[in-house]
Write a protein that holds these residues in place. Sequence first.
Motif, PDB file in Angstrom:
ATOM      1  N   LYS A  43       1.251  -1.021  -0.042  1.00  0.00           N
ATOM      2  CA  LYS A  43       0.205  -0.059   0.282  1.00  0.00           C
ATOM      3  C   LYS A  43       0.758   0.896   0.173  1.00  0.00           C
ATOM      4  O   LYS A  43       0.623   2.683  -0.616  1.00  0.00           O
ATOM      5  N   ALA A  44       1.821   1.579   0.746  1.00  0.00           N
ATOM      6  CA  ALA A  44       2.755   2.716   0.394  1.00  0.00           C
ATOM      7  C   ALA A  44       3.209   2.571  -0.375  1.00  0.00           C
ATOM      8  O   ALA A  44       3.430   3.781  -0.805  1.00  0.00           O
ATOM      9  N   ILE A  66      -4.229   2.503  -7.722  1.00  0.00           N
ATOM     10  CA  ILE A  66      -4.294   2.520  -6.438  1.00  0.00           C
ATOM     11  C   ILE A  66      -5.167   1.409  -5.502  1.00  0.00           C
ATOM     12  O   ILE A  66      -5.685   0.022  -5.310  1.00  0.00           O
ATOM     13  N   GLU A  67      -6.402   1.379  -6.035  1.00  0.00           N
ATOM     14  CA  GLU A  67      -7.915   1.232  -5.409  1.00  0.00           C
ATOM     15  C   GLU A  67      -8.249  -0.404  -6.483  1.00  0.00           C
ATOM     16  O   GLU A  67      -8.440  -1.127  -6.321  1.00  0.00           O
ATOM     17  N   TYR A  68      -8.031   0.769  -8.368  1.00  0.00           N
ATOM     18  CA  TYR A  68      -8.599  -0.758  -8.607  1.00  0.00           C
ATOM     19  C   TYR A  68      -7.604  -1.895  -8.848  1.00  0.00           C
ATOM     20  O   TYR A  68      -8.621  -3.597  -8.814  1.00  0.00           O
ATOM     21  N   MET A  69      -5.662  -2.125  -8.824  1.00  0.00           N
ATOM     22  CA  MET A  69      -5.443  -3.237  -8.120  1.00  0.00           C
ATOM     23  C   MET A  69      -5.678  -3.929  -7.350  1.00  0.00           C
ATOM     24  O   MET A  69      -5.046  -4.359  -6.462  1.00  0.00           O
ATOM     25  N   GLY A  87     -14.736   3.487  -5.075  1.00  0.00           N
ATOM     26  CA  GLY A  87     -14.221   4.272  -3.970  1.00  0.00           C
ATOM     27  C   GLY A  87     -14.346   5.867  -4.365  1.00  0.00           C
ATOM     28  O   GLY A  87     -13.460   5.712  -5.657  1.00  0.00           O
ATOM     29  N   PHE A  88     -13.094   6.371  -3.731  1.00  0.00           N
ATOM     30  CA  PHE A  88     -12.782   7.991  -3.616  1.00  0.00           C
ATOM     31  C   PHE A  88     -11.687   7.886  -4.638  1.00  0.00           C
ATOM     32  O   PHE A  88     -11.048   8.407  -5.178  1.00  0.00           O
ATOM     33  N   PHE A  89     -10.510   6.697  -4.473  1.00  0.00           N
ATOM     34  CA  PHE A  89      -9.372   6.793  -5.674  1.00  0.00           C
ATOM     35  C   PHE A  89      -9.502   6.414  -6.914  1.00  0.00           C
ATOM     36  O   PHE A  89      -8.710   6.792  -7.515  1.00  0.00           O
TER      37      PHE A  89
END
Lengths: 638, 103
Positions: free
Chosen positions: A28-29, A104-107, A462-464
Amino acid sequence: MIKYQLLFFIPLISTVLTYPAGKLIGDKAAQYLSSGLILAASLLSWYLFIQFVQGSDIEFIVPVLDWLLISGKFFNWGVSINSLTLLMLTLVLTVSALVHIYSIEYMSHDNSKTRFMTYLSLFTFCMVALVVSDNLIQLFFGWEGVGLASYLLIGFWHHKKSANLAAMKAFLVNRVADFGFLIGIATLYICLDTLSINDVIAQKDKLYQIQITFLGQQINALVFACFFLFIGAMGKSAQFGFHTWLPDAMEGPTPVSALIHAATMVTAGVFLTVRFSELMVMSDFVMTFVLTIGLMTAFFAASVGFFQKDIKKVIAYSTCSQLGFMFVACGLGAFNVAIFHLITHGYFKALLFLSSGSVIHGVHDEQDMDKMGNLFTKMKFTAIMMWIGTLAIIGFPYSSGYFSKDLILSSSFNLNQNGALVYVILAVVSAMTAFYSFRLIFKVFHGNYRGEYKYEKIHESGFFMLTPLFILSIGAIFAGYFLKDIIAGNNLNDFWRGVIFIGSSEHHYSSMFTILSKSLVGLGVLIAVYYYGFQEVKLLQLKNQFRSIYLFVLNKWYFDELYDKIFVKPTYNLGKFLWKNIDQGLVDRFIPNGGAAIVDKISKKIKRIQSGFIFDYTFIIIMGFTLFITIIFYTSIA
Amino acid sequence: MTSLSYNHFFILSLIIFMIGCFGLFLNRRNMILILMCIEIILLAANINFVSASVFLNDINGQIFSIFILTIAAAEAAIGLAILVIYFRNKGEIDVTQINRLKD
């Protein structure tokens, strides 16, 4: 100067750091890290762009590193800063940063997030290297680098066979075209003894006077070089004949399609053509060729887009078609318009792709439009974004597509003879674009839900994922309005400063033509709305009535089958013949296997000596001893 | 016609010696043949001795050949005696079975 070098190095740093960072501080980071780096680069590019527009420099080259020394000449890594490269950089880095954030969100459900981010950053680095290059060697490096990144990303889900095949297809088709590109580079080097882009353009008159012999024909070196440079551009930009890889490339994850196969990499061909615009315009043959190819691609791709079932393939063919528009603008000599359309198209096509990614994410990896419908109530934000993208692509007044597409249409009157014909084709293609774009909207977001996945489970992203959509929608709406005056307005020379060829801008253009093209587009929209919104039964009847045409279009004009017959099958059979008969049958059989068999036979004979009986050994010892004595005897008396 | 040299005699003795050796090793069954081959080898040595003594003008070689002949005769007699006894016991003269004598 360091800020220009940073543009070059930030994506590279992101490429190198993301994977180790993923191991050290978590996936994530690492995703945040690479997104942050690319976002920083994109903000930097905007800052430099605005600074450049306000300044008065024509062009300057910032050296980065010494690279190659070939026959007394250096080819260096450099950052060439001019209006064209900076404009491209803002697009590339902005879309790239948004796609990084989106991923970030899609994967988030994928197991190799950092690998994905690394590839994306690698792509960004290579694309930046391509765009800012001041010589053809670095440009070729970037050209191949983005091809490699594209290959890696199309085949990202390498456990899927179709993804592997698509990746290989993309790479191989590009390889054919890149060979043309190499011929172009080699011609320029042989004739002018330089590969610096500015030097080449400065010596265009000298190049025009050189004749070269090719296959027994006397050909002008400039025409020859430009033609083959354009072949390279055709491959990268998936133009007619080389287009087959682009729809297959949709096997990759959707953010990849948005970044590479819509907004940036495929426009590299247009960029190359514009970069060498000063050379291209000197040859009528090349310009006509560019124009013809552009028109054919635009029409062909739009027609194939009509009945595709896969949501991404529709958008892929529309990309192909829009690239055709850009080449038409190049062929008409309106290079600034081509770049204008490239920029606006980059924003609204990235928006369309990322929205479709949001849809695919929402309906749980379903791409078949026949299994969607009525998603508007479930994902309102995505639907609105898709609407904005679609309105932009069909050229709804005051969206960004309106300005750029209209300029291409009006540029068709740069031609004296066939201007009207070009105009009509472009207007028809625009209407076709409107038809399939609205077909997509209606099949996906309206009507009845036809899928197997539980309707209640469909969810908005979501947001991302939605933030990049929102930012891109701003670009899709306003990019045309704000950039029009800069790129293609009355004061366009204040911006371009002679970097690219600017033709005369006197058009024999009347508002009648705008009305004609707009009403055609409106007609396309109406037909799509009528059939896909209300009368799907009638559509089925029509499909049955014109079944052969329908199948022809649905099967992409049978191009894949044709190429399969002409290129793939013979090559495959030749390879199989060489493998079975020459390699295995001849070489393997006689040289390695045959040698081994001979050694085996001899050793079988020789091993009889070692019988294990003492009298055999005694016999050999005595015989040997006798022989030895005899030899000594004869050599001593001789 | 070229005159005979020591070489010719040496080669003759070599050939006879080789024949003896081959006979000794290629035939491993018949004891009589073995004894005959040993005789041939001894004869080859004899030829060598005699010829060398002639060409070197040294009588010792010829004396030695007489010794060898006597010893060969004695050896053949002993060998044949063993053979006769062996044949009486076993009814055959196969050398491969001769290790049974220790039983």
